[in-house]
Enzyme design. Structure first.
Site, PDB file in Angstrom:
ATOM      1  N   ARG A  18       0.828  -1.211   0.000  1.00 59.84           N
ATOM      2  CA  ARG A  18       0.000   0.000   0.000  1.00 59.84           C
ATOM      3  C   ARG A  18       0.856   1.253   0.000  1.00 59.84           C
ATOM      4  O   ARG A  18       0.560   2.224  -0.703  1.00 59.84           O
ATOM      5  CB  ARG A  18      -0.954  -0.001   1.199  1.00 59.84           C
ATOM      6  N   ASN A  36      -6.350  -2.601   2.639  1.00 60.26           N
ATOM      7  CA  ASN A  36      -6.349  -4.033   2.891  1.00 60.26           C
ATOM      8  C   ASN A  36      -7.783  -4.534   2.997  1.00 60.26           C
ATOM      9  O   ASN A  36      -8.628  -3.888   3.613  1.00 60.26           O
ATOM     10  CB  ASN A  36      -5.625  -4.356   4.201  1.00 60.26           C
TER      11      ASN A  36
END
Length: 91
Positions: A18, A36
Protein backbone atom coordinates in the site's frame (compact mmCIF):
# COMPACT_ATOMS: atom_id res chain seq x y z
CA UNK A 1 -11.11 12.28 -15.71
CA UNK A 2 -11.38 8.57 -14.91
CA UNK A 3 -11.65 6.17 -11.95
CA UNK A 4 -9.68 2.93 -11.78
CA UNK A 5 -10.58 0.17 -9.36
CA UNK A 6 -8.20 -2.80 -9.14
CA UNK A 7 -7.63 -5.77 -6.86
CA UNK A 8 -4.12 -7.04 -6.11
CA UNK A 9 -3.95 -10.68 -5.05
CA UNK A 10 -1.11 -12.66 -3.53
CA UNK A 11 1.20 -11.76 -0.66
CA UNK A 12 0.31 -8.06 -0.67
CA UNK A 13 -0.40 -7.31 3.00
CA UNK A 14 2.32 -6.54 5.53
CA UNK A 15 4.96 -6.04 2.82
CA UNK A 16 4.72 -2.30 2.04
CA UNK A 17 2.44 -2.76 -0.95
CA UNK A 18 0.00 0.00 0.00
CA UNK A 19 2.82 2.42 0.84
CA UNK A 20 4.62 1.92 -2.48
CA UNK A 21 1.31 2.21 -4.34
CA UNK A 22 0.54 5.44 -2.50
CA UNK A 23 3.95 6.94 -3.34
CA UNK A 24 3.56 6.06 -7.03
CA UNK A 25 -0.02 7.38 -7.18
CA UNK A 26 1.00 10.68 -5.60
CA UNK A 27 3.90 11.02 -8.05
CA UNK A 28 1.32 10.65 -10.86
CA UNK A 29 -0.99 13.30 -9.31
CA UNK A 30 -3.71 10.74 -8.67
CA UNK A 31 -6.18 10.72 -5.78
CA UNK A 32 -7.77 7.68 -4.16
CA UNK A 33 -6.81 4.95 -1.74
CA UNK A 34 -5.21 1.55 -1.29
CA UNK A 35 -6.76 -0.59 1.41
CA UNK A 36 -6.35 -4.03 2.89
CA UNK A 37 -9.32 -6.35 2.56
CA UNK A 38 -10.19 -9.15 4.95
CA UNK A 39 -9.58 -11.61 2.09
CA UNK A 40 -5.84 -10.74 2.16
CA UNK A 41 -6.09 -8.76 -1.07
CA UNK A 42 -5.47 -5.03 -1.54
CA UNK A 43 -8.06 -2.87 -3.27
CA UNK A 44 -6.74 0.16 -5.15
CA UNK A 45 -9.09 2.95 -6.21
CA UNK A 46 -7.52 5.86 -8.07
CA UNK A 47 -8.86 8.86 -9.94
CA UNK A 48 -7.22 11.15 -12.47
CA UNK A 49 -6.17 11.27 -16.09
CA UNK A 50 -6.41 8.02 -18.05
CA UNK A 51 -2.71 7.89 -19.00
CA UNK A 52 -1.61 8.21 -15.35
CA UNK A 53 -4.13 5.58 -14.26
CA UNK A 54 -2.82 3.15 -16.88
CA UNK A 55 0.73 3.83 -15.67
CA UNK A 56 -0.34 3.06 -12.10
CA UNK A 57 -2.08 -0.10 -13.28
CA UNK A 58 1.12 -1.30 -14.98
CA UNK A 59 3.04 -0.55 -11.74
CA UNK A 60 0.72 -2.55 -9.45
CA UNK A 61 2.19 -6.02 -10.21
CA UNK A 62 5.60 -4.71 -9.06
CA UNK A 63 4.58 -2.16 -6.41
CA UNK A 64 6.60 -3.48 -3.46
CA UNK A 65 9.86 -5.40 -3.72
CA UNK A 66 8.65 -7.56 -0.81
CA UNK A 67 5.25 -8.46 -2.25
CA UNK A 68 4.47 -11.56 -4.29
CA UNK A 69 1.68 -10.37 -6.57
CA UNK A 70 -0.06 -13.30 -8.23
CA UNK A 71 -2.66 -11.27 -10.10
CA UNK A 72 -3.98 -7.72 -10.51
CA UNK A 73 -7.61 -7.69 -11.58
CA UNK A 74 -9.06 -4.51 -13.08
CA UNK A 75 -12.56 -4.15 -11.66
CA UNK A 76 -13.45 -0.89 -13.40
CA UNK A 77 -12.05 1.94 -15.49
CA UNK A 78 -14.71 4.52 -16.17
CA UNK A 79 -15.15 8.19 -16.88
CA UNK A 80 -16.23 10.39 -13.96
CA UNK A 81 -17.19 14.04 -13.66
CA UNK A 82 -15.46 14.87 -10.37
CA UNK A 83 -13.09 13.38 -7.80
CA UNK A 84 -14.47 11.36 -4.91
CA UNK A 85 -11.20 11.66 -2.95
CA UNK A 86 -8.73 14.30 -1.85
CA UNK A 87 -5.17 13.03 -1.74
CA UNK A 88 -4.21 9.35 -1.82
CA UNK A 89 -4.57 7.34 1.39
CA UNK A 90 -3.45 3.90 2.48
CA UNK A 91 -5.67 2.03 4.93
Amino acid sequence: MFRLKALAKGKVQGVGYRYHTQVKALSLDLVGCAKNLSSGDVEVVAEGEEAQLLELLSFLPHSSPYAVVKNVETLELLAIEQHSFSGFNAY
